[in-house]
Design an enzyme around this catalytic site. Structure first.
Site, PDB file in Angstrom:
ATOM      1  N   THR A 252      14.538  38.852 -29.067  1.00 53.54           N
ATOM      2  CA  THR A 252      13.901  39.768 -30.020  1.00 53.54           C
ATOM      3  C   THR A 252      13.949  39.193 -31.433  1.00 53.54           C
ATOM      4  O   THR A 252      12.948  39.187 -32.155  1.00 53.54           O
ATOM      5  CB  THR A 252      14.607  41.147 -29.967  1.00 53.54           C
ATOM      6  OG1 THR A 252      14.436  41.691 -28.649  1.00 53.54           O
ATOM      7  CG2 THR A 252      14.059  42.102 -30.996  1.00 53.54           C
TER       8      THR A 252
ATOM      9  N   HIS B 141      23.535  52.658 -28.639  1.00 55.71           N
ATOM     10  CA  HIS B 141      22.074  52.568 -28.552  1.00 55.71           C
ATOM     11  C   HIS B 141      21.499  53.899 -28.072  1.00 55.71           C
ATOM     12  O   HIS B 141      21.236  54.089 -26.886  1.00 55.71           O
ATOM     13  CB  HIS B 141      21.663  51.425 -27.623  1.00 55.71           C
ATOM     14  CG  HIS B 141      20.189  51.143 -27.703  1.00 55.71           C
ATOM     15  ND1 HIS B 141      19.644  50.259 -28.600  1.00 55.71           N
ATOM     16  CD2 HIS B 141      19.147  51.673 -27.044  1.00 55.71           C
ATOM     17  CE1 HIS B 141      18.339  50.239 -28.467  1.00 55.71           C
ATOM     18  NE2 HIS B 141      18.002  51.094 -27.525  1.00 55.71           N
TER      19      HIS B 141
ATOM     20  N   SER C   7      21.153  40.225 -27.708  1.00 60.70           N
ATOM     21  CA  SER C   7      21.682  39.858 -26.391  1.00 60.70           C
ATOM     22  C   SER C   7      21.218  38.442 -26.035  1.00 60.70           C
ATOM     23  O   SER C   7      21.954  37.472 -26.220  1.00 60.70           O
ATOM     24  CB  SER C   7      21.209  40.897 -25.378  1.00 60.70           C
ATOM     25  OG  SER C   7      21.646  40.575 -24.104  1.00 60.70           O
TER      26      SER C   7
ATOM     27  N   ASP D 217      19.214  44.833 -36.471  1.00 63.02           N
ATOM     28  CA  ASP D 217      19.151  45.511 -35.171  1.00 63.02           C
ATOM     29  C   ASP D 217      20.564  45.920 -34.760  1.00 63.02           C
ATOM     30  O   ASP D 217      21.545  45.438 -35.324  1.00 63.02           O
ATOM     31  CB  ASP D 217      18.531  44.573 -34.124  1.00 63.02           C
ATOM     32  CG  ASP D 217      17.808  45.340 -33.011  1.00 63.02           C
ATOM     33  OD1 ASP D 217      17.888  46.580 -32.988  1.00 63.02           O
ATOM     34  OD2 ASP D 217      17.180  44.685 -32.162  1.00 63.02           O
TER      35      ASP D 217
ATOM     36  N   LYS E  72       7.515  46.773 -30.682  1.00 63.96           N
ATOM     37  CA  LYS E  72       7.897  45.789 -29.657  1.00 63.96           C
ATOM     38  C   LYS E  72       7.578  46.326 -28.272  1.00 63.96           C
ATOM     39  O   LYS E  72       7.772  47.516 -28.004  1.00 63.96           O
ATOM     40  CB  LYS E  72       9.399  45.508 -29.773  1.00 63.96           C
ATOM     41  CG  LYS E  72       9.941  44.533 -28.732  1.00 63.96           C
ATOM     42  CD  LYS E  72      11.404  44.174 -29.005  1.00 63.96           C
ATOM     43  CE  LYS E  72      12.372  45.067 -28.276  1.00 63.96           C
ATOM     44  NZ  LYS E  72      13.776  44.715 -28.495  1.00 63.96           N
TER      45      LYS E  72
ATOM     46  N   GLU F 193      41.909  41.868  -7.463  1.00 62.33           N
ATOM     47  CA  GLU F 193      42.220  43.239  -7.895  1.00 62.33           C
ATOM     48  C   GLU F 193      43.185  43.213  -9.078  1.00 62.33           C
ATOM     49  O   GLU F 193      43.886  42.226  -9.302  1.00 62.33           O
ATOM     50  CB  GLU F 193      42.820  44.026  -6.718  1.00 62.33           C
ATOM     51  CG  GLU F 193      41.785  44.287  -5.623  1.00 62.33           C
ATOM     52  CD  GLU F 193      42.341  45.095  -4.453  1.00 62.33           C
ATOM     53  OE1 GLU F 193      43.452  45.647  -4.565  1.00 62.33           O
ATOM     54  OE2 GLU F 193      41.650  45.159  -3.423  1.00 62.33           O
TER      55      GLU F 193
HETATM   56  C1  R5P Z   1      16.783  47.080 -27.721  1.00 64.53           C
HETATM   57  O1  R5P Z   1      16.015  47.963 -28.049  1.00 64.53           O
HETATM   58  C2  R5P Z   1      17.872  46.614 -28.628  1.00 64.53           C
HETATM   59  O2  R5P Z   1      17.889  47.325 -29.822  1.00 64.53           O
HETATM   60  C3  R5P Z   1      17.725  45.128 -28.941  1.00 64.53           C
HETATM   61  O3  R5P Z   1      16.543  44.907 -29.666  1.00 64.53           O
HETATM   62  C4  R5P Z   1      17.706  44.305 -27.691  1.00 64.53           C
HETATM   63  O4  R5P Z   1      18.707  44.721 -26.816  1.00 64.53           O
HETATM   64  C5  R5P Z   1      17.883  42.849 -28.019  1.00 64.53           C
HETATM   65  O5  R5P Z   1      17.879  42.116 -26.841  1.00 64.53           O
HETATM   66  P1  R5P Z   1      17.544  40.579 -26.851  1.00 64.53           P
HETATM   67  O6  R5P Z   1      18.428  39.911 -27.866  1.00 64.53           O
HETATM   68  O7  R5P Z   1      17.862  40.136 -25.443  1.00 64.53           O
HETATM   69  O8  R5P Z   1      16.092  40.429 -27.164  1.00 64.53           O
END
Ligand code: R5P
Length: 286
Positions: free
Chosen positions: A221, A123, A217, A213, A187, A35
């Site tokens: 993508t 986003h 993450s 973009d 996509k 905590e």
């Molecule tokens: C989703 O629409 C966001 O704009 C990014 O394209 C997405 O979050 C990228 O995620 P990752 O790097 O895991 O493909």
């Protein structure tokens, strides 16, 4: 006064310098059972600004609840949250029965505690304005896209900015402005690591392509988009994102996919940070 936590002292210093706010650190003690106890500097001015970028958000959201309610108890009348990265905005509908709509839930949690929320490139996909997700007195969504466009306009000759999906169109167009070429892919995502991308009907042969973009993450993508662009004859592929939420191995995956350079803003600390947003945020605070 600008309240910040120890792990964001660097960004807090830049923001304090750009805005003229006095930076003060919130002390965080973790008990052996996990905590948290927060100690705020006292006295607090009636208008206090809190800096918390919400990558790895779960524990930080608890911190914000503790901090905001403690600040109110200490007499703060107007609380501003500066969240350079605002988490949980991508789950903006129940894609399957029973799914929690995180954007609405987290947006309401913040709106109930902060009078003003300032963020960068949230986003927003199925909604057009931040106040629809964070219904507070004032919600401010800044965009780093023009800074990204200016970064590449100053360093490259005739690049083509390419967005990986329809959501990215807003950022790609803002980054390109009137001076740079841009196009957007389509996509489909079938899992955390699985995306299917189709290129737009534009000639990529011999072009310097910059993937743009809001967020990277897993990097999946960008990897898929780079693979397709290079297969279509692009001479060079770089990438730029506002928020580099990437794990430690992502850099190697991007390089293996042929992405020569990744550039990001400093909303989330990462080795690719090249563009500072403290001045942008300070302008909004002023
Ligand atoms: C989703 O629409 C966001 O704009 C990014 O394209 C997405 O979050 C990228 O995620 P990752 O790097 O895991 O493909």
């Amino acid at each position: 006064m600008l309240l910040h936590f120890d792990d964001e002292a660097k960004f807090a210093g830049s923001l304090a310098q750009a805005s003229g706010l006095e930076p003060r650190q919130v002390h965080r003690h973790r008990f052996p059972d996990g905590e948290l106890k927060l100690t705020l500097p006292v006295p607090l001015p009636s208008h206090t600004v809190v800096l918390r970028s919400l990558h790895h958000p779960n524990e930080k959201l608890v911190e914000l609840v503790l901090l905001a309610d403690a600040a109110r108890a200490l007499g703060v009348l107007h609380l501003t949250l500066v969240a350079p990265y605002l988490a949980y905005m991508r789950q903006d509908k129940a894609f399957h029965p029973g799914e929690a709509v995180s954007q609405t839930i987290i947006g309401r949690l913040l709106a109930e505690r902060f009078d003003t929320v300032v963020t960068v490139d949230p986003h927003l996909h199925r909604i057009s304005a931040l106040e629809q997700a964070v219904p507070t007195r004032r919600s401010v969504a800044l965009s780093a896209a023009p800074l990204i466009g200016a970064h590449f306009a100053a360093r490259t000759t005739r690049p083509l900015l390419l967005g990986p999906d329809s959501e990215s169109e807003q950022w790609v167009k803002a980054a390109a402005g009137a001076q740079l070429d841009c196009a957007v892919c389509s996509k489909q995502r079938s899992g955390d690591h699985d995306v299917h991308i189709e290129l737009p009907a534009v000639a990529l042969r011999g072009r310097h392509v910059i993937l743009v973009d809001d967020v990277a993450s897993t990097g999946g993508t960008l990897v898929e988009c780079a693979r397709l662009a290079l297969a279509a004859g692009a001479e060079r592929v770089d990438a730029a994102v506002t928020h580099a939420l990437l794990d430690a191995d992502a850099g190697a995956r991007l390089t293996a996919a042929g992405i020569r350079e990744l550039v990001s803003t400093d909303t989330v600390p990462h080795a690719s940070n090249r563009i500072g947003v403290a001045g942008l945020i300070a302008g909004a605070l002023k």
